[in-house]
Design an enzyme around this catalytic site. Sequence first.
Site, PDB file in Angstrom:
ATOM      1  N   ASP A  21      20.442 -31.478  68.387  1.00  0.00           N
ATOM      2  CA  ASP A  21      20.897 -30.198  68.954  1.00  0.00           C
ATOM      3  C   ASP A  21      19.897 -29.658  69.966  1.00  0.00           C
ATOM      4  OD1 ASP A  21      22.624 -28.100  69.287  1.00  0.00           O
ATOM      5  OD2 ASP A  21      22.086 -27.051  67.435  1.00  0.00           O
ATOM      6  N   GLY A  22      20.404 -28.892  70.923  1.00  0.00           N
ATOM      7  CA  GLY A  22      19.537 -28.206  71.885  1.00  0.00           C
ATOM      8  C   GLY A  22      19.588 -28.763  73.303  1.00  0.00           C
ATOM      9  N   THR A  67      33.987 -32.525  65.378  1.00  0.00           N
ATOM     10  CA  THR A  67      35.389 -32.136  65.524  1.00  0.00           C
ATOM     11  C   THR A  67      35.469 -30.830  66.316  1.00  0.00           C
ATOM     12  OG1 THR A  67      35.762 -33.064  63.339  1.00  0.00           O
ATOM     13  CG2 THR A  67      37.462 -31.605  64.167  1.00  0.00           C
ATOM     14  N   ASN A  69      33.404 -29.736  68.512  1.00  0.00           N
ATOM     15  CA  ASN A  69      32.978 -29.881  69.907  1.00  0.00           C
ATOM     16  C   ASN A  69      34.149 -30.139  70.862  1.00  0.00           C
ATOM     17  OD1 ASN A  69      29.827 -31.538  69.046  1.00  0.00           O
ATOM     18  ND2 ASN A  69      30.185 -29.382  69.492  1.00  0.00           N
ATOM     19  N   ARG A  72      34.917 -27.270  73.264  1.00  0.00           N
ATOM     20  CA  ARG A  72      34.052 -26.898  74.398  1.00  0.00           C
ATOM     21  C   ARG A  72      34.855 -26.992  75.700  1.00  0.00           C
ATOM     22  NH1 ARG A  72      27.807 -28.784  73.431  1.00  0.00           N
ATOM     23  NH2 ARG A  72      27.641 -27.846  71.375  1.00  0.00           N
TER      24      ARG A  72
HETATM   25  C1  IPE Z   1      26.377 -29.785  65.996  1.00  0.00           C
HETATM   26  O1  IPE Z   1      25.853 -29.106  67.085  1.00  0.00           O
HETATM   27  C2  IPE Z   1      27.133 -30.984  66.472  1.00  0.00           C
HETATM   28  C3  IPE Z   1      26.332 -32.019  67.100  1.00  0.00           C
HETATM   29  C4  IPE Z   1      25.029 -32.061  67.179  1.00  0.00           C
HETATM   30  C5  IPE Z   1      27.063 -33.115  67.645  1.00  0.00           C
HETATM   31  P1  IPE Z   1      26.577 -27.815  67.692  1.00  0.00           P
HETATM   32  O2  IPE Z   1      25.682 -27.321  68.743  1.00  0.00           O
HETATM   33  O3  IPE Z   1      27.964 -28.137  68.067  1.00  0.00           O
HETATM   34  O4  IPE Z   1      26.581 -26.844  66.435  1.00  0.00           O
HETATM   35  P2  IPE Z   1      26.896 -25.282  66.309  1.00  0.00           P
HETATM   36  O5  IPE Z   1      28.294 -25.086  66.731  1.00  0.00           O
HETATM   37  O6  IPE Z   1      25.932 -24.570  67.189  1.00  0.00           O
HETATM   38  O7  IPE Z   1      26.669 -24.970  64.884  1.00  0.00           O
HETATM   39  C1  IPE Z   2      23.822 -30.984  71.143  1.00  0.00           C
HETATM   40  O1  IPE Z   2      23.374 -30.091  72.108  1.00  0.00           O
HETATM   41  C2  IPE Z   2      24.783 -31.991  71.687  1.00  0.00           C
HETATM   42  C3  IPE Z   2      26.181 -31.806  71.265  1.00  0.00           C
HETATM   43  C4  IPE Z   2      26.609 -30.923  70.423  1.00  0.00           C
HETATM   44  C5  IPE Z   2      27.171 -32.687  71.854  1.00  0.00           C
HETATM   45  P1  IPE Z   2      24.180 -28.786  72.486  1.00  0.00           P
HETATM   46  O2  IPE Z   2      25.086 -29.097  73.615  1.00  0.00           O
HETATM   47  O3  IPE Z   2      24.815 -28.205  71.283  1.00  0.00           O
HETATM   48  O4  IPE Z   2      23.002 -27.843  72.986  1.00  0.00           O
HETATM   49  P2  IPE Z   2      22.842 -26.279  72.750  1.00  0.00           P
HETATM   50  O5  IPE Z   2      22.941 -26.031  71.272  1.00  0.00           O
HETATM   51  O6  IPE Z   2      23.943 -25.610  73.513  1.00  0.00           O
HETATM   52  O7  IPE Z   2      21.486 -25.966  73.282  1.00  0.00           O
HETATM   53 MG    MG Z   3      24.190 -26.863  69.892  1.00  0.00          MG
END
Ligand code: IPE
Ligand code: IPE
Ligand code: MG
Length: 247
Positions: A21-22, A67, A69, A72
């Site tokens: 994440d991030g 699921t 995601n 987005r």
């Molecule tokens: C969790 O990350 C899913 C993945 C890392 C693929 P998200 O960034 O989607 O999680 P939430 O929605 O902030 O909890």
């Molecule tokens: C994790 O990074 C990757 C996926 C969930 C696909 P994020 O896209 O969730 O990054 P943040 O949380 O917005 O920083």
């Molecule tokens: Mg995230």
Amino acid sequence: MGILEKIDNSKLPIHIAIIMDGNGRWAKKRGFLRILGHENGVKSVRESCEACAELGVKFLTLYAFSTENWNRPKDEVNALMNLLVKTIKAETPTLLKNNIRLQTIGDFEKLPENCQIELKKIIKETEHNNRTTLVLALSYSSKWDIVNSVKKIAEKVKNNEISLDDINDEMINNSLTTGPFPHPELLIRTSGELRLSNFLLWELAYSEFYFTDTLWPDFRKNDLYKAILDYQNRERRFGKTSEQISN
Ligand code: IPE
Ligand code: IPE
Ligand code: MG
């Protein structure tokens, strides 16, 4: 002594799971588009796989796309799916060279067709590799997996293939898409978020959790070593007392 030397090779987790994440925040901090964060996360995937293979960690599960995601913005979803295909193609030689097997968990059929084709290809090509198994969680959510599993079991009861009393822990394990893999001993989440986001709810029942503020694109082998070291300093009691464990 470096971090790597402090790791006790006789106490390695067999399976590590990571919520990567991030990526978005990493890009935003630099004034880049979110997709650049995802692109820069590929190096962290490579480093984590390599580190697991080098250490002898047998399974690495990476939460790559949930699921949820799918909700987005369309552009980001498309960019992520394209990046997935591009990465699979580019990384096949590395997986073969490092003797890494690729597997997936999640709702495979939901992925775009070209993704499915490329994934099937690399899964087949790496099926006999046995150093480390890399499990990609794609279109995965734990509730989806559990609902599916309940349906499969209910169907068997309905067809009189099994009775209610046959339903046990093992049967549930085997009917999940995670069935072929042992449960992770260690869960890592990057970026400072303290939640599971629908990941491995059943499988993490007794896992150790490790949270780090490091954003996924900055995650390197040393960060993985730190997490493993932290894990090795925990006492896993599984409901027993500390005295029972140390005797
Ligand atoms: C969790 O990350 C899913 C993945 C890392 C693929 P998200 O960034 O989607 O999680 P939430 O929605 O902030 O909890
Ligand atoms: C994790 O990074 C990757 C996926 C969930 C696909 P994020 O896209 O969730 O990054 P943040 O949380 O917005 O920083
Ligand atoms: Mg995230």
